[in-house]
Design a protein around this motif. Sequence first.
Motif, PDB file in Angstrom:
ATOM      1  N   LYS A   4     -41.300  21.391  77.603  1.00 26.90           N
ATOM      2  CA  LYS A   4     -42.679  20.997  77.861  1.00 26.90           C
ATOM      3  C   LYS A   4     -42.778  19.478  77.970  1.00 26.90           C
ATOM      4  CE  LYS A   4     -45.253  24.660  75.593  1.00 26.90           C
ATOM      5  NZ  LYS A   4     -46.256  24.952  74.582  1.00 26.90           N
ATOM      6  N   PRO A   5     -43.709  19.005  78.792  1.00 27.62           N
ATOM      7  CA  PRO A   5     -43.924  17.553  78.853  1.00 27.62           C
ATOM      8  C   PRO A   5     -44.490  17.059  77.515  1.00 27.62           C
ATOM      9  CG  PRO A   5     -45.572  18.725  80.147  1.00 27.62           C
ATOM     10  CD  PRO A   5     -44.581  19.750  79.667  1.00 27.62           C
ATOM     11  N   SER A   6     -44.315  15.802  77.250  1.00 24.93           N
ATOM     12  CA  SER A   6     -44.761  15.196  76.007  1.00 24.93           C
ATOM     13  C   SER A   6     -46.171  14.640  76.147  1.00 24.93           C
ATOM     14  CB  SER A   6     -43.804  14.066  75.617  1.00 24.93           C
ATOM     15  OG  SER A   6     -44.353  13.279  74.593  1.00 24.93           O
ATOM     16  N   LEU A   7     -47.091  15.119  75.319  1.00 22.86           N
ATOM     17  CA  LEU A   7     -48.454  14.595  75.330  1.00 22.86           C
ATOM     18  C   LEU A   7     -48.478  13.153  74.842  1.00 22.86           C
ATOM     19  CD1 LEU A   7     -51.457  14.999  75.816  1.00 22.86           C
ATOM     20  CD2 LEU A   7     -51.619  16.066  73.553  1.00 22.86           C
ATOM     21  N   ARG A   8     -47.662  12.842  73.848  1.00 20.32           N
ATOM     22  CA  ARG A   8     -47.582  11.456  73.362  1.00 20.32           C
ATOM     23  C   ARG A   8     -47.163  10.521  74.499  1.00 20.32           C
ATOM     24  NH1 ARG A   8     -45.706  13.720  68.458  1.00 20.32           N
ATOM     25  NH2 ARG A   8     -46.979  13.013  66.709  1.00 20.32           N
ATOM     26  N   ALA A   9     -46.140  10.915  75.229  1.00 20.53           N
ATOM     27  CA  ALA A   9     -45.653  10.084  76.333  1.00 20.53           C
ATOM     28  C   ALA A   9     -46.716   9.960  77.420  1.00 20.53           C
ATOM     29  CB  ALA A   9     -44.365  10.668  76.904  1.00 20.53           C
ATOM     30  N   TYR A  10     -47.422  11.048  77.687  1.00 16.98           N
ATOM     31  CA  TYR A  10     -48.466  11.018  78.713  1.00 16.98           C
ATOM     32  C   TYR A  10     -49.575  10.046  78.322  1.00 16.98           C
ATOM     33  CZ  TYR A  10     -51.719  12.602  82.268  1.00 16.98           C
ATOM     34  OH  TYR A  10     -52.569  12.638  83.336  1.00 16.98           O
ATOM     35  N   LEU A  11     -50.024  10.125  77.063  1.00 12.18           N
ATOM     36  CA  LEU A  11     -51.081   9.224  76.589  1.00 12.18           C
ATOM     37  C   LEU A  11     -50.608   7.773  76.604  1.00 12.18           C
ATOM     38  CD1 LEU A  11     -52.507  11.412  73.701  1.00 12.18           C
ATOM     39  CD2 LEU A  11     -53.768  10.658  75.736  1.00 12.18           C
ATOM     40  N   SER A  12     -49.352   7.547  76.265  1.00 14.47           N
ATOM     41  CA  SER A  12     -48.792   6.199  76.303  1.00 14.47           C
ATOM     42  C   SER A  12     -48.762   5.669  77.732  1.00 14.47           C
ATOM     43  CB  SER A  12     -47.384   6.220  75.716  1.00 14.47           C
ATOM     44  OG  SER A  12     -46.789   4.950  75.814  1.00 14.47           O
TER      45      SER A  12
END
Length: 80
Positions: A4-12
């Motif tokens: 799954k893609p990383s939500l933390r990375a997306y928000l960053s």
Amino acid sequence: MTEKPSLRAYLSHYAQGGIPREEMIATIAAWDFEEEVHDELVVEPTGQDNVFALVNGAALLGTITDDDLDEIVRRKQARG
């Protein structure tokens, strides 16, 4: 199996200006969130990456605005 893609990375990435606001709202509203694991004995976050608590935290930290959070929640609820 695809990770799954990383939500933390997306928000960053959003915070760094790499994603337009409207795209961020639409993407997060449609995100495949995991159920958050709660442990009454652990005060610190569990380290999960794809839970809605990260979105709430982003609003508290100023990464997204309260209006962004409200719109994400509205769209998420409209999806069912």
